[in-house]
Design a protein around this motif. Sequence first.
Motif, PDB file in Angstrom:
ATOM      1  N   ILE A 292     -36.556  45.424  20.750  1.00  0.00           N
ATOM      2  CA  ILE A 292     -35.548  44.737  19.944  1.00  0.00           C
ATOM      3  C   ILE A 292     -35.983  44.735  18.482  1.00  0.00           C
ATOM      4  O   ILE A 292     -37.117  44.361  18.158  1.00  0.00           O
ATOM      5  CB  ILE A 292     -35.346  43.291  20.427  1.00  0.00           C
ATOM      6  N   ILE A 293     -35.075  45.159  17.609  1.00  0.00           N
ATOM      7  CA  ILE A 293     -35.251  45.019  16.164  1.00  0.00           C
ATOM      8  C   ILE A 293     -34.403  43.837  15.723  1.00  0.00           C
ATOM      9  O   ILE A 293     -33.314  43.598  16.255  1.00  0.00           O
ATOM     10  CB  ILE A 293     -34.817  46.295  15.423  1.00  0.00           C
ATOM     11  N   PHE A 294     -34.891  43.104  14.758  1.00  0.00           N
ATOM     12  CA  PHE A 294     -34.168  41.925  14.245  1.00  0.00           C
ATOM     13  C   PHE A 294     -34.108  41.984  12.731  1.00  0.00           C
ATOM     14  O   PHE A 294     -35.098  42.343  12.069  1.00  0.00           O
ATOM     15  CB  PHE A 294     -34.878  40.641  14.674  1.00  0.00           C
ATOM     16  N   ASP A 295     -32.968  41.625  12.152  1.00  0.00           N
ATOM     17  CA  ASP A 295     -32.908  41.373  10.706  1.00  0.00           C
ATOM     18  C   ASP A 295     -31.894  40.280  10.409  1.00  0.00           C
ATOM     19  O   ASP A 295     -31.256  39.754  11.310  1.00  0.00           O
ATOM     20  CB  ASP A 295     -32.640  42.654   9.907  1.00  0.00           C
ATOM     21  N   SER A 296     -31.790  39.959   9.149  1.00  0.00           N
ATOM     22  CA  SER A 296     -30.846  38.990   8.562  1.00  0.00           C
ATOM     23  C   SER A 296     -31.551  37.706   8.139  1.00  0.00           C
ATOM     24  O   SER A 296     -31.927  36.882   8.972  1.00  0.00           O
ATOM     25  CB  SER A 296     -29.676  38.661   9.498  1.00  0.00           C
ATOM     26  N   GLY A 297     -31.775  37.604   6.826  1.00  0.00           N
ATOM     27  CA  GLY A 297     -32.321  36.377   6.251  1.00  0.00           C
ATOM     28  C   GLY A 297     -33.830  36.282   6.180  1.00  0.00           C
ATOM     29  O   GLY A 297     -34.353  35.241   5.789  1.00  0.00           O
ATOM     30  N   VAL A 298     -34.552  37.332   6.527  1.00  0.00           N
ATOM     31  CA  VAL A 298     -36.023  37.274   6.546  1.00  0.00           C
ATOM     32  C   VAL A 298     -36.562  37.282   5.123  1.00  0.00           C
ATOM     33  O   VAL A 298     -36.308  38.216   4.356  1.00  0.00           O
ATOM     34  CB  VAL A 298     -36.605  38.461   7.345  1.00  0.00           C
ATOM     35  N   ARG A 299     -37.304  36.248   4.778  1.00  0.00           N
ATOM     36  CA  ARG A 299     -37.884  36.141   3.443  1.00  0.00           C
ATOM     37  C   ARG A 299     -39.351  35.696   3.457  1.00  0.00           C
ATOM     38  O   ARG A 299     -40.011  35.767   2.420  1.00  0.00           O
ATOM     39  CB  ARG A 299     -37.089  35.132   2.589  1.00  0.00           C
ATOM     40  N   ARG A 300     -39.847  35.227   4.579  1.00  0.00           N
ATOM     41  CA  ARG A 300     -41.188  34.653   4.648  1.00  0.00           C
ATOM     42  C   ARG A 300     -41.966  35.211   5.841  1.00  0.00           C
ATOM     43  O   ARG A 300     -41.376  35.630   6.839  1.00  0.00           O
ATOM     44  CB  ARG A 300     -41.105  33.126   4.801  1.00  0.00           C
ATOM     45  N   GLY A 301     -43.295  35.159   5.732  1.00  0.00           N
ATOM     46  CA  GLY A 301     -44.125  35.548   6.865  1.00  0.00           C
ATOM     47  C   GLY A 301     -43.852  34.691   8.080  1.00  0.00           C
ATOM     48  O   GLY A 301     -43.912  35.173   9.219  1.00  0.00           O
ATOM     49  N   SER A 302     -43.532  33.424   7.857  1.00  0.00           N
ATOM     50  CA  SER A 302     -43.204  32.546   8.981  1.00  0.00           C
ATOM     51  C   SER A 302     -41.911  32.988   9.662  1.00  0.00           C
ATOM     52  O   SER A 302     -41.755  32.843  10.877  1.00  0.00           O
ATOM     53  CB  SER A 302     -43.084  31.094   8.516  1.00  0.00           C
ATOM     54  N   ASP A 303     -40.963  33.552   8.889  1.00  0.00           N
ATOM     55  CA  ASP A 303     -39.734  34.089   9.483  1.00  0.00           C
ATOM     56  C   ASP A 303     -40.063  35.254  10.409  1.00  0.00           C
ATOM     57  O   ASP A 303     -39.510  35.368  11.510  1.00  0.00           O
ATOM     58  CB  ASP A 303     -38.771  34.578   8.402  1.00  0.00           C
ATOM     59  N   VAL A 304     -40.939  36.137   9.944  1.00  0.00           N
ATOM     60  CA  VAL A 304     -41.346  37.283  10.761  1.00  0.00           C
ATOM     61  C   VAL A 304     -42.009  36.801  12.044  1.00  0.00           C
ATOM     62  O   VAL A 304     -41.686  37.273  13.146  1.00  0.00           O
ATOM     63  CB  VAL A 304     -42.301  38.207   9.967  1.00  0.00           C
ATOM     64  N   PHE A 305     -42.922  35.842  11.909  1.00  0.00           N
ATOM     65  CA  PHE A 305     -43.621  35.300  13.081  1.00  0.00           C
ATOM     66  C   PHE A 305     -42.617  34.724  14.078  1.00  0.00           C
ATOM     67  O   PHE A 305     -42.672  35.010  15.279  1.00  0.00           O
ATOM     68  CB  PHE A 305     -44.608  34.229  12.638  1.00  0.00           C
ATOM     69  N   LYS A 306     -41.693  33.907  13.588  1.00  0.00           N
ATOM     70  CA  LYS A 306     -40.720  33.264  14.480  1.00  0.00           C
ATOM     71  C   LYS A 306     -39.835  34.304  15.178  1.00  0.00           C
ATOM     72  O   LYS A 306     -39.522  34.162  16.370  1.00  0.00           O
ATOM     73  CB  LYS A 306     -39.864  32.273  13.701  1.00  0.00           C
ATOM     74  N   ALA A 307     -39.424  35.323  14.445  1.00  0.00           N
ATOM     75  CA  ALA A 307     -38.576  36.351  15.051  1.00  0.00           C
ATOM     76  C   ALA A 307     -39.326  37.094  16.151  1.00  0.00           C
ATOM     77  O   ALA A 307     -38.769  37.357  17.229  1.00  0.00           O
ATOM     78  CB  ALA A 307     -38.089  37.324  13.987  1.00  0.00           C
ATOM     79  N   LEU A 308     -40.584  37.420  15.911  1.00  0.00           N
ATOM     80  CA  LEU A 308     -41.381  38.093  16.936  1.00  0.00           C
ATOM     81  C   LEU A 308     -41.592  37.186  18.147  1.00  0.00           C
ATOM     82  O   LEU A 308     -41.470  37.622  19.300  1.00  0.00           O
ATOM     83  CB  LEU A 308     -42.734  38.518  16.359  1.00  0.00           C
ATOM     84  N   ALA A 309     -41.873  35.923  17.894  1.00  0.00           N
ATOM     85  CA  ALA A 309     -42.092  34.973  18.994  1.00  0.00           C
ATOM     86  C   ALA A 309     -40.813  34.694  19.765  1.00  0.00           C
ATOM     87  O   ALA A 309     -40.857  34.323  20.945  1.00  0.00           O
ATOM     88  CB  ALA A 309     -42.669  33.670  18.438  1.00  0.00           C
ATOM     89  N   ALA A 310     -39.666  34.883  19.119  1.00  0.00           N
ATOM     90  CA  ALA A 310     -38.366  34.624  19.761  1.00  0.00           C
ATOM     91  C   ALA A 310     -37.816  35.839  20.495  1.00  0.00           C
ATOM     92  O   ALA A 310     -36.744  35.757  21.098  1.00  0.00           O
ATOM     93  CB  ALA A 310     -37.356  34.149  18.723  1.00  0.00           C
ATOM     94  N   GLY A 311     -38.524  36.981  20.411  1.00  0.00           N
ATOM     95  CA  GLY A 311     -38.092  38.122  21.207  1.00  0.00           C
ATOM     96  C   GLY A 311     -38.002  39.461  20.513  1.00  0.00           C
ATOM     97  O   GLY A 311     -37.742  40.478  21.160  1.00  0.00           O
ATOM     98  N   ALA A 312     -38.222  39.507  19.204  1.00  0.00           N
ATOM     99  CA  ALA A 312     -38.146  40.778  18.485  1.00  0.00           C
ATOM    100  C   ALA A 312     -39.439  41.567  18.634  1.00  0.00           C
ATOM    101  O   ALA A 312     -40.516  40.998  18.828  1.00  0.00           O
ATOM    102  CB  ALA A 312     -37.856  40.534  17.011  1.00  0.00           C
ATOM    103  N   ASP A 313     -39.332  42.877  18.519  1.00  0.00           N
ATOM    104  CA  ASP A 313     -40.496  43.764  18.488  1.00  0.00           C
ATOM    105  C   ASP A 313     -40.757  44.286  17.084  1.00  0.00           C
ATOM    106  O   ASP A 313     -41.899  44.562  16.726  1.00  0.00           O
ATOM    107  CB  ASP A 313     -40.287  44.937  19.445  1.00  0.00           C
TER     108      ASP A 313
END
Length: 369
Positions: A292-313
Amino acid sequence: MTITNGYKQNENEKELDILNLPALEQEAQKIIPTGGFGYIAGGSEDEWTLHANRTAFQHKQIVPKALSDIEDPQTDTRVFNLDLKTPIMMAPAAAQGLAHVKGEIDTAAGVAAAGGLMAQSTYSSTSIADTAEAGNGAPQFFQLYMSKDWNFNESLLDEAKKAGVKGIILTVDATVDGYREADIINHFQFPIPMANLTKFSEGDGKGKGIGEIYASAAQKIGPKDVARIIQYTDLPVIVKGIESAEDALYAIGAGAAGIYVSNHGGRQLNGGPASFDVLTDVASAVNHRVPIIFDSGVRRGSDVFKALAAGADLVAIGRPAIYGLALGGAQGVTSVFNHLNDELKIIMQLAGTKTIEDVKHAPLLDIKY
């Protein structure tokens, strides 16, 4: 400064000293002409979904883990059989010549220097071949806006295969263009030719509004189209613009090699959910069958972490990289990726996660304000 058809294109080439990615937008606005900036930064209607993409990250929180006995977190990862230095990739974004004279050529070079994955758009300012060459062998995907004309689609797919791209991203959430008021206010028309359109009957894109560009796009896209592109290219096809479990399952059923969760950065369906708010549901439906790829609204390292932890690769960025491109060319793009990667490493350390695989298994708290 280069002037093309009356439009001023920046030539900046420098490393950036970045405080944070949100601050880049104001700096880029000072140097990108008004029409171009409105096209890059704007969302649809009153931009509710665009802003929701940012606030949605507040709906989950990272669990700190201080006694994890780790140091020096590593961001390298392997996805789609590609070895990458970072899980952060470049989203396919159109017309980057609006930000910099070298457009996608510099973006590709900057992403490659950061060890990331580049995705180039059908509506690029530079050709598929030139963009691929600028990556100097680094992996790239090609994003297809499917046309009503299959000869046109096949022409682009042939070029992408010849250029050595590793996968095709099929965008399915842009069968019509969102109602983007900034473009209307600015009477915006594309001043920079779109290289992939210049050789075909659809014209070069120069002097057209976004509505005219989209007029040639396919309005009917279904699972059979996904299957057709897979059969024609024999490449992995990732379906972009997925925001429901149902669509994810349709795509996988048609043979998709990946799911791309995105609402087009708030540029299409205003009033739809923030992409992060649907990520977990889509990931549950996908159940690790494909990346899974995710985008939309990513601006912080914490956003990246949360997206990966929520299911993104993989986690993609668009506007911040384009602002980096405007301010510093290829080096500016690399600076953006490196800054976001550095923020991610800090979060990884504080959350007790040594690897990206560890991040994918990290717990998140569901707390909505």
